[in-house]
Motif scaffolding. Structure first.
Motif, PDB file in Angstrom:
ATOM      1  N   LYS A 118       0.158  -8.661   3.013  1.00 32.00           N
ATOM      2  CA  LYS A 118      -0.964  -8.742   3.920  1.00 32.00           C
ATOM      3  C   LYS A 118      -0.613  -9.278   5.307  1.00 32.00           C
ATOM      4  O   LYS A 118       0.386  -9.917   5.716  1.00 32.00           O
ATOM      5  CB  LYS A 118      -1.554 -10.301   3.169  1.00 32.00           C
ATOM      6  CG  LYS A 118      -3.082 -10.595   3.724  1.00 32.00           C
ATOM      7  CD  LYS A 118      -3.549 -11.611   2.885  1.00 32.00           C
ATOM      8  CE  LYS A 118      -4.870 -12.296   3.434  1.00 32.00           C
ATOM      9  NZ  LYS A 118      -5.567 -13.233   2.724  1.00 32.00           N
ATOM     10  N   LYS A 122      -5.815  -8.961   6.683  1.00 28.77           N
ATOM     11  CA  LYS A 122      -5.867  -7.667   6.027  1.00 28.77           C
ATOM     12  C   LYS A 122      -4.833  -7.218   4.898  1.00 28.77           C
ATOM     13  O   LYS A 122      -3.931  -7.300   5.106  1.00 28.77           O
ATOM     14  CB  LYS A 122      -5.446  -6.876   7.312  1.00 28.77           C
ATOM     15  CG  LYS A 122      -6.458  -7.042   8.542  1.00 28.77           C
ATOM     16  CD  LYS A 122      -5.902  -6.194   9.724  1.00 28.77           C
ATOM     17  CE  LYS A 122      -6.843  -6.382  10.765  1.00 28.77           C
ATOM     18  NZ  LYS A 122      -6.322  -5.871  12.304  1.00 28.77           N
ATOM     19  N   ALA A 123      -5.611  -7.130   3.776  1.00 33.77           N
ATOM     20  CA  ALA A 123      -4.979  -7.078   2.622  1.00 33.77           C
ATOM     21  C   ALA A 123      -4.210  -5.729   2.497  1.00 33.77           C
ATOM     22  O   ALA A 123      -4.697  -4.727   3.135  1.00 33.77           O
ATOM     23  CB  ALA A 123      -5.963  -7.230   1.302  1.00 33.77           C
ATOM     24  N   ALA A 125      -2.047  -4.233   4.150  1.00 36.61           N
ATOM     25  CA  ALA A 125      -1.822  -3.623   5.389  1.00 36.61           C
ATOM     26  C   ALA A 125      -0.293  -3.022   5.590  1.00 36.61           C
ATOM     27  O   ALA A 125      -0.048  -2.058   6.060  1.00 36.61           O
ATOM     28  CB  ALA A 125      -1.747  -4.681   6.733  1.00 36.61           C
ATOM     29  N   ALA A 152      -6.237  -2.944   7.194  1.00 34.17           N
ATOM     30  CA  ALA A 152      -6.293  -3.167   5.600  1.00 34.17           C
ATOM     31  C   ALA A 152      -6.236  -1.853   4.918  1.00 34.17           C
ATOM     32  O   ALA A 152      -6.798  -1.107   5.113  1.00 34.17           O
ATOM     33  CB  ALA A 152      -7.630  -3.969   5.469  1.00 34.17           C
ATOM     34  N   ASP A 153      -5.517  -2.174   3.516  1.00 37.22           N
ATOM     35  CA  ASP A 153      -5.517  -1.088   2.552  1.00 37.22           C
ATOM     36  C   ASP A 153      -4.841   0.208   3.143  1.00 37.22           C
ATOM     37  O   ASP A 153      -4.907   1.294   2.537  1.00 37.22           O
ATOM     38  CB  ASP A 153      -6.945  -0.799   2.266  1.00 37.22           C
ATOM     39  CG  ASP A 153      -7.392  -1.804   1.427  1.00 37.22           C
ATOM     40  OD1 ASP A 153      -6.807  -2.488   0.812  1.00 37.22           O
ATOM     41  OD2 ASP A 153      -8.802  -2.026   1.813  1.00 37.22           O
TER      42      ASP A 153
END
Length: 457
Positions: A118, A122-123, A125, A152-153
């Motif tokens: 994370k 932003k998970a 990332a 993120a993602d």
């Protein structure tokens, strides 16, 4: 067009089946500094070391004159000096590794990726860190690779590969996320400095949808720079495809051939290695195509040329001379590794088939060694090993998956590339060593090593 959601859903079901992409790392070219002789000699003692990782950690076993020694150290993101946050069972820290003497101080260093990290809010990332080598080996001292705009993602660090991509004598680092490839030029510093950073993705007229799934670095063309193959997923006529996109090394990385080698099914973590199997001066890419023929599997060889792939051919367990026969779900090519096992000057290819039935034992697994030659790889003179082979330690075990990891490496430095094979039984973190000689890999002197056979090649 981003397909992160679709990709993540498939990855969740595939992690238990597919191994992380192996990468080929070549020694850095000579420079005014005194870089490490080997790109994986972390303590500078002149012996290659062995590092493996996955699921939140990595472990280094230090080498000796006779192969892996007895000194092993494990690192997580809870270790002092290692950036990032440990994420439990879903943590991908250590799944992709690359080795080089990034700061050219005489000690090899380790780049470690975590695509699940994370960044602020932003998970997934993603993050890549460089763990620095020293006289005592890899230390609890690491530097986070700079990334100006994490998303993120995007899973920065899905795959990484090291090499001297511009031929200036400084090792560089390539990092893939779900959309593109970043290339960080050397030199790297412990304070976080790098050279120029460039971004690369195919133009829309080449591929409307192309998500990188693996990076394979090595010498393909005849100049001094390392080249890079970007393996990835695309989509055509509603079907997922697999392709290899070539980036030619040089003062600037130049796009080359784009080769689609499977038009039926996805494979989110293909295995690949570069070697000059026909010894014509151009490096060839051997890449797994596990979905081929109902997951019986295959290996596609892209013959090297001045601009990447010049032609290709496919090897399966139906190829003349290769032992056993093709059957669905056996996954011929799940793991691959290149090296000259008999010192005839041609690299050979070890190919794992972890879900092969051995006698009446389901998914016991095995490994083929295919010979290189003037016409490239073939089944002629190939070898086949399982736990049932006389002289190989242990017995076939149902769902043991012998061959889930394979590596060819000259363990005792006698000039022959020895074969190391691992399974996923209770001895998961060990491998069986089959020493090589004039006739290739042999069961004479077979022994168990306390290292898993999925270290960087």
């Amino acid at each position: 067009m981003r397909r992160t959601t679709f990709r993540s859903a498939l990855t969740t079901t595939a992690v238990a089946v597919f191994t992380a992409t192996p990468t080929l790392v070549l020694p850095a070219a000579a420079s005014a500094a005194t870089p490490a002789k080997y790109t994986d000699d972390f303590n500078g003692d002149g012996y290659r070391d062995y590092v493996t990782g996955g699921s939140g950690s990595f472990a280094v076993t230090y080498g000796t004159a006779d192969g892996p020694g007895t000194t092993t150290k494990t690192f997580t993101q809870n270790s002092p000096g290692i950036p990032g946050t440990a994420g439990g069972n879903t943590d991908a820290f250590g799944e992709s590794l690359a080795t080089a003497d990034f700061n050219r101080d005489g000690y090899a260093d380790l780049a470690v990726a975590d695509k699940t990290e994370k960044a602020g809010s932003k998970a997934e990332a993603g993050v890549v860190v460089i763990v620095w080598g020293s006289k005592s080996g890899l230390a609890s001292s690491a530097t986070r690779l700079p990334l100006k705009s994490p998303h993120a993602d995007y899973e920065f660090g899905w795959s990484i590969a090291a090499g001297d991509f511009n031929g200036d004598g400084k090792p560089d680092l390539a990092v893939a996320d779900v959309e593109r490839v970043y290339v960080y030029r050397g030199g790297f510093t412990k304070a976080g400095g790098t050279g120029k950073v460039t971004q690369h993705s195919p133009k829309p007229n080449v591929a409307q949808v192309f998500e990188p799934t693996g990076l394979v670095a090595g010498k393909v063309t005849k100049d001094k720079a390392t080249d890079l193959y970007v393996l990835g997923q695309g989509e055509k006529n509603g079907h997922m495809t697999q392709a290899a996109w070539f980036l030619k090394g040089g003062s600037t990385l130049k796009p080359g051939t784009f080769t689609t080698y499977d038009r039926t099914s996805p494979d989110w973590q293909p295995a690949g290695v570069i070697a000059d199997f026909d010894k014509n001066g151009y490096g060839d890419l051997a890449v797994s195509d596990i979905p081929y023929n109902d997951h019986a599997g295959s290996v596609v060889v892209l013959r090297g040329g001045t601009n990447g792939a010049a032609s290709s051919y496919r090897l399966t367990q139906s190829t003349t001379g290769i032992a056993t026969s093709a059957a669905k779900d056996e996954q011929f090519g799940h793991s691959v590794s290149a090296g000259d096992t008999n010192r005839d000057g041609y690299p050979d290819l070890a190919v794992g088939v972890p879900y092969e039935k051995v006698g009446s034992v389901k998914e016991a697994g095995g490994v083929h060694v295919l010979r290189g030659g003037r016409k490239g790889l073939s089944g002629t003179g190939s070898q086949w090993f399982t736990r049932a082979t006389a002289g190989v330690l242990g017995d076939p075990v149902s769902y043991g998956s012998f061959g889930i990891h394979v590596r060819l490496r000259d363990v005792n430095r006698d000039g022959y590339a020895d074969l190391l094979v691992s399974d996923q039984s209770e001895n998961y973190d060990t491998s069986v060593l089959l020493p090589a000689g004039t006739k290739g890999a042999s069961t004479t002197g077979t022994r168990e090593l306390a290292v898993r056979a999925d270290f960087p090649q």
